[in-house]
Motif scaffolding. Sequence first.
Motif, short mmCIF file in Angstrom:
data_model
loop_
_atom_site.label_atom_id
_atom_site.label_comp_id
_atom_site.label_asym_id
_atom_site.label_seq_id
_atom_site.Cartn_x
_atom_site.Cartn_y
_atom_site.Cartn_z
N TYR A 120 0.75 -1.08 -0.15
CA TYR A 120 0.03 0.11 0.04
C TYR A 120 0.95 1.33 0.01
O TYR A 120 0.57 2.26 -0.45
CB TYR A 120 -1.11 0.13 1.23
CG TYR A 120 -2.12 -0.87 1.06
CD1 TYR A 120 -3.20 -0.37 0.37
CD2 TYR A 120 -2.25 -2.20 1.42
CE1 TYR A 120 -4.59 -1.02 0.04
CE2 TYR A 120 -3.36 -2.96 1.14
CZ TYR A 120 -4.34 -2.31 0.37
OH TYR A 120 -5.64 -3.11 0.23
N ARG A 121 1.82 1.31 0.44
CA ARG A 121 2.71 2.26 0.59
C ARG A 121 3.51 2.56 -0.89
O ARG A 121 3.82 3.77 -1.30
CB ARG A 121 4.18 2.10 1.42
CG ARG A 121 3.50 2.35 3.04
CD ARG A 121 2.87 3.35 3.12
NE ARG A 121 3.75 4.69 2.92
CZ ARG A 121 4.48 5.33 3.76
NH1 ARG A 121 4.84 4.68 4.98
NH2 ARG A 121 5.17 6.16 3.32
N THR A 124 0.06 3.49 -3.46
CA THR A 124 -0.91 4.23 -2.71
C THR A 124 -2.51 4.53 -3.28
O THR A 124 -3.44 4.49 -2.40
CB THR A 124 -0.47 5.67 -2.31
OG1 THR A 124 -0.41 6.57 -3.30
CG2 THR A 124 0.99 5.79 -1.65
N VAL A 180 -0.19 7.46 4.97
CA VAL A 180 -0.33 7.99 3.44
C VAL A 180 -0.89 9.43 3.51
O VAL A 180 -0.71 10.30 3.02
CB VAL A 180 -1.09 7.13 2.52
CG1 VAL A 180 -1.28 7.97 0.90
CG2 VAL A 180 -0.31 6.05 2.17
#
Length: 279
Positions: A120-121, A124, A180
């Motif tokens: 997910y990083r 994003t 995020v």
Amino acid sequence: MASGTETSGSGDIGRTLDLLWDTGRRPSRGPKPGLTLERIVEVAVEVADRDGLGAVSMRRIATELGTGTMSLYRYVPGKGELIDLMLDRVQRPSEDPGGFGDGDWRTALEALGRATLALYRRHTWLLEVNQSRPVLGPSALDGMEKVLARIKPMGLTDPELVSAIVMIDGYVVGAARTQVHGEEAERSSGLTDAQFWQAQEPALVKAMTSGRYPVLASLTEDTFGAGFDHFEFGLQRILDGLEVLVTARGAAGGPAARGSGPAGGPAAADRSAAAEEPS
């Protein structure tokens, strides 16, 4: 970044499955040599990584590929199907250099949590997709299969095994969203995290000395410091809780995992396979 701006499964599900599993009719050679579905999806992921999911359109991808928009429709019907292909693409096991390594179920779930956060990083835009009803492709199922094979010895029922994965995934998504969003706030405001809190310091000091918040005022100076790893703390506590259950089941002989249907069924096999790409 808007949340849930797109929804998985919003395209033609049958056509998406044909594309994911390569069971549909292949397009004849297009006007641009080298143009393939694989390349189209790859470029779409690159655009989303660089400029966000909102930048992904058939016209934009065609421009990036140096071809006409209509050429893309020979390979993929539209953006809805393309997003599902992108979701499966970033979960591809071949992008996982380390996998889950060796160890017990706890090691596997620990690796799952960290790898999913890394996914997910790195991508994003995944946080912008409502993945509550995923269209399951080979990458998603390969990932689910690998995780379940590692945690099957937990001695839980099949629904409980899937629930353990869903639990980790839900926790990671929340943590990733917080991280995020924090980075986006820093970019959009021009203030670093330290500057943001320094701007509030006078008001907060006054509030803490007012006597209205005695518990907050009693906290140590490092309570809200950046040195504490909140993600790791939470992940370990989830695993501690599961370990209590596994130990109790083992002492009682453990329930047989029967009558619970396919462990990787559509109701539960959502983003958990994201662990296949620790970035």
